[in-house]
Write an enzyme that holds these catalytic residues in place. Structure first.
Site, PDB file in Angstrom:
ATOM      1  CB  CYS A 104      -2.087   0.464  15.773  1.00 55.21           C
ATOM      2  SG  CYS A 104      -0.701  -0.669  15.578  1.00 55.21           S
ATOM      3  CG  HIS A 117      -4.945  -1.889  12.952  1.00 52.85           C
ATOM      4  ND1 HIS A 117      -4.826  -0.561  12.649  1.00 52.85           N
ATOM      5  CD2 HIS A 117      -3.690  -2.360  13.077  1.00 52.85           C
ATOM      6  CE1 HIS A 117      -3.551  -0.227  12.581  1.00 52.85           C
ATOM      7  NE2 HIS A 117      -2.832  -1.307  12.832  1.00 52.85           N
ATOM      8  CD  GLU A 148      -8.295   0.221  11.996  1.00 53.47           C
ATOM      9  OE1 GLU A 148      -8.504   0.060  13.215  1.00 53.47           O
ATOM     10  OE2 GLU A 148      -7.169   0.505  11.541  1.00 53.47           O
TER      11      GLU A 148
HETATM   12  N1  GLN Z   1       4.495   2.012  13.853  1.00 54.64           N
HETATM   13  C1  GLN Z   1       3.936   1.284  14.942  1.00 54.64           C
HETATM   14  C2  GLN Z   1       4.493  -0.121  15.036  1.00 54.64           C
HETATM   15  O1  GLN Z   1       5.019  -0.636  14.104  1.00 54.64           O
HETATM   16  C3  GLN Z   1       2.429   1.252  14.831  1.00 54.64           C
HETATM   17  C4  GLN Z   1       1.943   0.501  13.650  1.00 54.64           C
HETATM   18  C5  GLN Z   1       0.516   0.812  13.301  1.00 54.64           C
HETATM   19  O2  GLN Z   1      -0.019   1.827  13.710  1.00 54.64           O
HETATM   20  N2  GLN Z   1      -0.103  -0.043  12.508  1.00 54.64           N
HETATM   21  O3  GLN Z   1       4.376  -0.740  16.064  1.00 54.64           O
END
Ligand code: GLN
Length: 544
Positions: free
Chosen positions: A391, A520, A522
């Site tokens: 992400c 994600h 994970e």
């Molecule tokens: N801060 C980034 C966004 O909002 C990544 C978010 C995250 O890593 N879950 O896009």
């Protein structure tokens, strides 16, 4: 045809918090599932937040995102891993949700002019939610974990909800997870706090049917007897659950004491036999204890510090995903926490990264520590250290590439510096309104989204298919205006959203393993089914 009955297993906690109730609840569930029953789990969180999405990870641990876009308590992740089931968002009930719904109904005149009161209307709404969770999933057993500790103010209305459900004839048993300390000065295990927590439960009109006794050491016969007599619980229903090296051993420890059989019998049923999957689980547990080849994996983040404690809970799904992939590949992961701020203060420290077999940049928010993360990505790229970005990890890898490989010196994300000339990562168009309106709760791009993978890429090879679903939680994305400029000099967009607008996966073709995803992965890793990206990372780490 008679309606299928739900058998309820209510899990409460006594004496102290952080006893691993979620692991116990998940372990009971996994054993029942391995006997062929359909099982699901519900977590009740007695806080006013509508969901976990607005809480700092150092405050409450990881925000686990469900496939259907719920920002839930990290225990939902425990259930998914132990049960190998997708848990819907509605299975995380909070005080906030319950009150919000009761007040909504009151404003809509749905109570027919009655006086709306805490009792009975709040417990009734809790019951409605529990029964809905049961009927939607058609489970034979629904495990309900009530958060907090018995004696807290906050969870009394939830106890009241389940107490009255049982009174109305719902088949229900209570399993109380409690704690037996071994004070250093006494040098022996004490059962009194556990006895008191059982009494406190009684004061709420609830008698425990099972006691799961957590302690450093196994519970001996003398203590079992005491808990049984003073707590009014059958002696063989007092189950020892001492600290173990691996959480994946917990189902085995409970099974040795026949907890799963006894639970089924407590509902007046004959237990179905354990299926083959139990031996697979045994093998997995053995691997989690055994020492395969060591691989050293650095996780670079910022959510580690809570006073004097390092809260690994902030990244629990990432840790578990590393473990699953490692066990699968007969490796022993040594996971190190690396604080990105330290690389900003002392760039010399970057050299220490040479020792790592793999580096991970997990999800994150805001600008703290970001430059440190970017310099570790540069280090991983230049020194060919296997790298996985999750992400924010993808967004920062794209910024690093733009700045240091393509030469767009002011490349940045609008999350970090809005006035940068080159916003190679920018807010998603539909997210602009949310930020302007300060609409932060449950408003990100959440849950499962599909990506189409580019043929012949490493990403494609790892997944072994063209279309993949992964869970998301973000507001920003790689800016489409820069796609053309960015996808050169080693960087490949290996997966895009179906209409081709959003970058979902990237990789490098000039590196042994450098891969990142906007999702994600994970959250979809399971003990016996590691996520392909983590599997790829571990394999690359083993090769290094
Ligand atoms: N801060 C980034 C966004 O909002 C990544 C978010 C995250 O890593 N879950 O896009």
């Amino acid at each position: 045809m008679p309606e299928k009955t739900t058998n309820w297993i209510i899990v409460t906690g006594g004496v102290i918090s952080t006893l691993g109730k979620g692991v116990v609840a998940g372990s009971i569930g996994s054993l029942l599932k391995m006997r062929g029953y359909k099982v699901t789990a519900v977590k009740i969180d007695p806080y006013i937040n509508i969901d976990a999405g607005t809480m700092r990870p150092t405050e409450h641990g990881e925000v686990f995102v469900t496939y259907d876009g719920g920002e839930t308590d990290q225990d939902i992740g425990n259930y998914e891993r132990f049960l190998d089931e997708n848990i819907p968002r509605e299975h995380n009930i909070t005080t906030g949700q319950v009150y919000q719904e009761v007040i909504r109904k009151e404003r809509n005149l749905e109570y027919d002019g009655k006086c709306v009161e805490v009792i009975p209307h709040i417990p009734l709404e809790v019951q409605r939610r529990l029964k809905k969770a049961a009927s939607n999933t058609k489970a034979d057993f629904v495990i309900v974990e009530i958060g907090g500790t018995i004696g807290d103010y906050q969870n009394v209305l939830f106890l009241e909800a389940v107490r009255t459900m049982r009174l109305e004839g719902e088949p229900m048993i209570f399993a109380h997870v409690t704690y037996l300390p071994i004070p250093r000065t006494a040098g022996e295990m004490k059962s009194k706090p556990a006895q008191h927590s059982l009494r406190a439960l009684n004061a709420n009109g609830i008698q425990a049917d099972f006691v799961i006794a957590r302690s450093d050491e196994p519970i001996d016969d003398v203590r079992k007897e005491k808990i049984s007599v003073f707590g009014n619980v059958k002696k063989d229903h007092v189950i020892s659950c001492q600290d173990l090296e691996s959480i994946y051993d917990v189902p085995l420890l409970l099974q040795e004491q026949r907890l799963d059989e006894l639970v089924v019998k407590a509902f007046g049923k004959k237990p179905a036999p354990l299926k083959e999957k139990f031996s697979a689980w045994k093998e997995l547990a053995a691997k989690s204890r055994n020492n395969g080849k060591e691989i050293k994996i650095g996780v670079i983040g910022k959510y580690f510090n809570s006073g004097d404690f390092t809260l690994e809970d902030s990244y629990i799904s990432v840790i578990e995903a590393i473990k699953h992939a490692s066990y699968y590949n007969d490796a022993k992961p040594i996971i190190q926490w690396l604080n990105s701020l330290e690389y900003e203060e002392n760039p010399e420290k970057l050299k220490e990264l040479k020792e790592y077999d793999a580096l991970i940049i997990p999800g994150g928010f805001g600008k703290t520590g970001v430059e440190g993360k970017i310099s570790t990505i540069k280090y991983a790229r230049e020194n060919k250290i296997p790298f996985l970005g999750l992400c924010y990890g993808l967004q920062l890898a794209v910024i690093e590439h733009a700045r240091n490989v393509i030469g767009i010196k002011s490349a940045n994300s609008s999350e970090i510096n809005k006035s940068s000339e080159d916003l190679v990562v920018d807010v998603l168009p539909e997210q602009k309104k949310n930020l302007e309106a300060k609409n932060y709760g449950a408003s990100m791009r959440l849950g499962n989204y599909e990506a189409v993978l580019k043929k012949g890429t490493k990403t494609n090879e790892l997944y072994g298919k063209k279309k993949v679903l992964e869970i998301h939680r973000h507001r920003y994305e790689v800016n489409p205006e820069y796609h053309g400029k960015l996808e050169s000099k080693g960087l490949v967009f290996s997966g895009l959203s179906p209409e081709g607008k959003l970058v979902e996966f990237i990789e490098r073709d000039d590196h042994p393993f450098f891969l990142a995803t906007q999702a994600h992965p994970e959250f979809t890793s399971r003990p016996l089914k590691p996520n392909p990206l983590f599997d790829g990372l571990v394999k690359a780490a083993l090769k290094k």
